[in-house]
Design a protein around this motif. Structure first.
Motif, short mmCIF file in Angstrom:
data_model
loop_
_atom_site.label_atom_id
_atom_site.label_comp_id
_atom_site.label_asym_id
_atom_site.label_seq_id
_atom_site.Cartn_x
_atom_site.Cartn_y
_atom_site.Cartn_z
N UNK A 39 -3.91 3.00 -2.12
CA UNK A 39 -2.95 2.90 -1.02
C UNK A 39 -2.09 1.65 -1.18
N UNK A 40 -2.71 0.54 -1.56
CA UNK A 40 -1.96 -0.71 -1.74
C UNK A 40 -0.94 -0.57 -2.87
N UNK A 41 -1.31 0.14 -3.92
CA UNK A 41 -0.37 0.33 -5.04
C UNK A 41 0.80 1.21 -4.63
N UNK B 217 -5.02 7.73 5.07
CA UNK B 217 -5.42 6.89 6.21
C UNK B 217 -5.27 5.41 5.87
N UNK B 218 -5.63 5.05 4.63
CA UNK B 218 -5.49 3.65 4.20
C UNK B 218 -4.03 3.21 4.19
N UNK B 219 -3.15 4.10 3.77
CA UNK B 219 -1.72 3.78 3.77
C UNK B 219 -1.26 3.44 5.18
N UNK B 220 -1.66 4.26 6.16
CA UNK B 220 -1.26 4.03 7.54
C UNK B 220 -1.83 2.71 8.07
N UNK B 221 -3.07 2.42 7.71
CA UNK B 221 -3.70 1.17 8.17
C UNK B 221 -3.01 -0.05 7.58
#
Length: 427
Positions: free
Chosen positions: A245-247, A275-279
């Protein structure tokens, strides 16, 4: 992010950004005004677009020294090490001149010559990109280009960003002009009182810079017509969803039109990444830009297996590709179209953007199907060398003349026949 589960990649047809007619007209007017008005036009456009009243167009050595002194020492050290890495990588690309003697005393070969001059465009204004200095200029220096010129728009304080000047000074670039936009491209292509024209223009920029490069192409060479940034990550359930997600967000924060894509064979993993992208979006300083990129351009493509994932990648031909799988080198075997390829879970895309050594000026908009990253070969010319002996011409002249005459080029045929012993010249 949009999920694609049926293999339909129609979104690729819409990827190209079409310039409005008014933008193209505006660029043409800017270029023509610089061609006729020179330095005064550059100053007028800098006042109009950047809000800066330039006293001098060229940056002085004292300004470069002062700028470098203001850059934090850890950043200077990072610039120095990155420059060493980039130079070492590109030195391995340097092609060589060669000749060989074949049958009957025929000598054939290739002469490699660096371009005489190159202009490197570095984006600026509200941002600072010393990495673009290193990536644009170092390959030209390795190729042997004698005159490397840098242009970049001034910031609100009326000066080019300190980091840009520090990077330029570190690698020995001293001809620097504080102008940007389409007007800077025009100055590099056609010259003004202060700026002598160059043979080739490289470096990323906004839509107006891209359109200006397109306009001047043919009068000078350019590297490419760069579009919005792209990243595709191929991942299986062995990858860390937070890292992936961070990448994806590392490219989404570039531009609202940037395209982050996850290709995975695990729906559950894809949901975790989503979900990680949204967080993580909520904690990103450039949340507004990254959010629009993710929600309008972002894709999660579900495939049956990693072989199918590689097929999808070859259709996307992404600028950046990460292979975050258990066996990334196995997937790599099937990848044909990608600008820069990052292998394994620790090879995050920013490692290549700043530090590893390969160039970060990479084909976009699917052009990785036929184009390559900027490199030393982007700054050289190849000339063919042909030397025929008397023996070789006598042995092959009849065939050459016959070939020329078949194409209806009698003058070509006679130019060879006049050198042949006993040849009958068709008068």
């Amino acid at each position: 992010m949009e999920w694609i589960k049926d293999g339909n990649l129609d979104f690729l047809r819409k990827r190209k950004v079409e310039a409005r007619e008014d933008a193209q007209q505006s660029v043409a007017e800017i270029i023509n005004r610089v061609k006729s008005g020179g330095d005064e036009a550059l100053k007028a456009f800098t006042k109009q677009f950047d809000g800066i009243a330039l006293e001098a167009i060229q940056v002085t050595e004292d300004q470069m020294i002062a700028a470098a002194a203001r850059v934090p020492k850890p950043v200077l050290q990072a610039i120095k090490q990155a420059a060493r890495n980039i130079r070492a990588f590109h030195e391995k690309q340097l092609p060589q001149s060669w000749t060989e003697t074949v049958d009957q005393g025929v000598v054939l070969g290739q002469k490699v010559t660096p371009l005489d001059s190159v202009g490197v465009y570095v984006p600026g204004g509200t941002a600072c990109y010393p990495s673009s200095v290193l990536m644009g200029a170092i390959p030209a220096l390795v190729a042997g280009v004698k005159r490397v010129v840098l242009v970049s728009p001034p910031q609100k304080n009326g000066l080019i960003a300190d980091g840009v000047l520090a990077a330029a000074r570190e690698i020995g670039i001293h001809e620097i002009y504080q102008v940007g936009g389409a007007q800077a491209i025009a100055a590099l292509a056609y010259g003004t009182e202060s700026i002598r024209p160059v043979n080739k223009i490289v470096g990323p920029g906004n839509l107006y810079v891209m359109l200006a490069k397109k306009y001047v192409f043919g009068d000078v060479a350019i590297d490419s017509l760069a579009g919005p940034s792209e990243i595709a990550v191929v991942a299986d359930d062995s990858a860390n969803p937070s890292w992936v997600a961070a990448d994806l967000l590392s490219q989404a924060e570039h531009d609202r039109l940037s395209m982050p894509v996850l290709v995975t064979n695990s729906e559950a993993f894809g949901q975790q990444v989503e979900q990680e992208v949204e967080n993580q979006l909520k904690e990103l300083p450039r949340e507004a830009i990254a959010s629009e990129s993710v929600h309008k351009q972002g894709k999660i493509i579900l495939t049956a297996n990693l072989q199918q994932a590689a097929d999808v990648i070859n259709q996307i031909a992404p600028e950046h590709l990460e292979l975050a799988t258990r066996e990334p080198k196995e997937v790599l075997k099937f990848v044909r179209n990608a600008g820069a390829i990052f292998l394994g879970k620790y090879s995050s895309e920013p490692v290549g953007d700043y530090f590893a050594g390969p160039n970060h000026i990479i084909p976009t908009n699917g052009s990785a199907r036929y184009a390559s990253p900027l490199g030393v070969e982007s700054f050289i010319k190849r000339s063919s060398i042909i030397e025929y002996s008397d023996e070789a011409l006598q042995a092959n002249g009849q065939a050459i003349a016959a070939f020329a005459r078949f194409e209806g080029l009698e003058g070509h045929a006679r130019a060879v026949e006049k050198r042949m012993k006993g040849a009958v010249i068709h008068e």
